[in-house]
Write an enzyme that holds these catalytic residues in place. Structure first.
Site, mmCIF file in Angstrom:
data_model
loop_
_atom_site.group_PDB
_atom_site.id
_atom_site.type_symbol
_atom_site.label_atom_id
_atom_site.label_comp_id
_atom_site.label_asym_id
_atom_site.label_seq_id
_atom_site.Cartn_x
_atom_site.Cartn_y
_atom_site.Cartn_z
ATOM 1 N N HIS A 15 0.689 -1.186 -0.235
ATOM 2 C CA HIS A 15 -0.008 0.125 -0.029
ATOM 3 C C HIS A 15 0.888 1.602 0.340
ATOM 4 C CE1 HIS A 15 1.385 -0.908 4.184
ATOM 5 N NE2 HIS A 15 0.592 0.352 4.203
ATOM 6 N N HIS A 105 28.186 -4.138 -11.127
ATOM 7 C CA HIS A 105 28.761 -5.253 -9.841
ATOM 8 C C HIS A 105 27.946 -6.576 -9.520
ATOM 9 C CE1 HIS A 105 31.477 -1.715 -8.845
ATOM 10 N NE2 HIS A 105 31.569 -2.437 -10.232
ATOM 11 N N ARG A 139 35.557 -10.254 -11.941
ATOM 12 C CA ARG A 139 35.717 -10.477 -10.519
ATOM 13 C C ARG A 139 34.173 -10.235 -10.023
ATOM 14 N NH1 ARG A 139 36.750 -5.264 -11.330
ATOM 15 N NH2 ARG A 139 36.037 -3.432 -9.405
#
Length: 149
Positions: A15, A105, A139
């Site tokens: 809501h 990332h 990475r």
């Protein structure tokens, strides 16, 4: 990255996020003819975010939608709920840069917004950034792989 007009987006709120969710839906539909499914809430009457967050998260997790947007008052409760799903990486964002980094990332697939703490304009800017940013991989993928243990 999938072009915005080819994206399938699931959206939900409670809501407290209902009004912003309606503005986001209008914004996305006006900007591009995206495929969009509203999982609720369907009014500003008091409701419980898990009732809408779980079905939306299942749909994204099961690849029925490319991305999700979840909205509640603080963004916290709904984000916590969707993040209970193994295939969901929801990021609570309150700035454009955080939205960018969530994709770049963290490969976030759900954008969680705090309706009581951001303006419509800020929400639209974060949405544009989130959906226009690709995951960098490298990475960062190694770190994403370690989320599921």
């Amino acid at each position: 990255m999938i072009p915005l007009n080819k994206l399938k987006i699931a959206i939900c709120s409670d809501h407290a996020g209902y009004e912003l969710k309606q503005e986001v839906i209008d914004y996305l539909r006006a900007k591009n003819p995206v495929e969009l499914k509203d999982f609720g809430a369907y009014s500003a009457e008091s409701s419980d975010y898990p009732d809408f967050a779980h079905p939306m998260a299942f749909a994204v997790e099961n690849n029925k939608f490319d991305f999700g947007i979840s909205i509640c008052g603080s963004g916290n409760g709904i984000s916590m709920t969707v993040n209970k799903h193994a295939g969901i990486r929801a990021a609570l964002c309150w700035t454009v840069e955080i939205a960018r980094l969530a994709r770049l990332h963290n490969n976030a697939n759900v954008l969680s917004l705090p309706a009581r703490f951001i303006s419509e304009k800020e929400a639209f800017e974060m949405i544009d950034m989130f959906f226009s940013t690709d995951f960098e991989g490298g990475r960062h993928q190694r770190r994403i792989d370690k989320i599921l243990c």
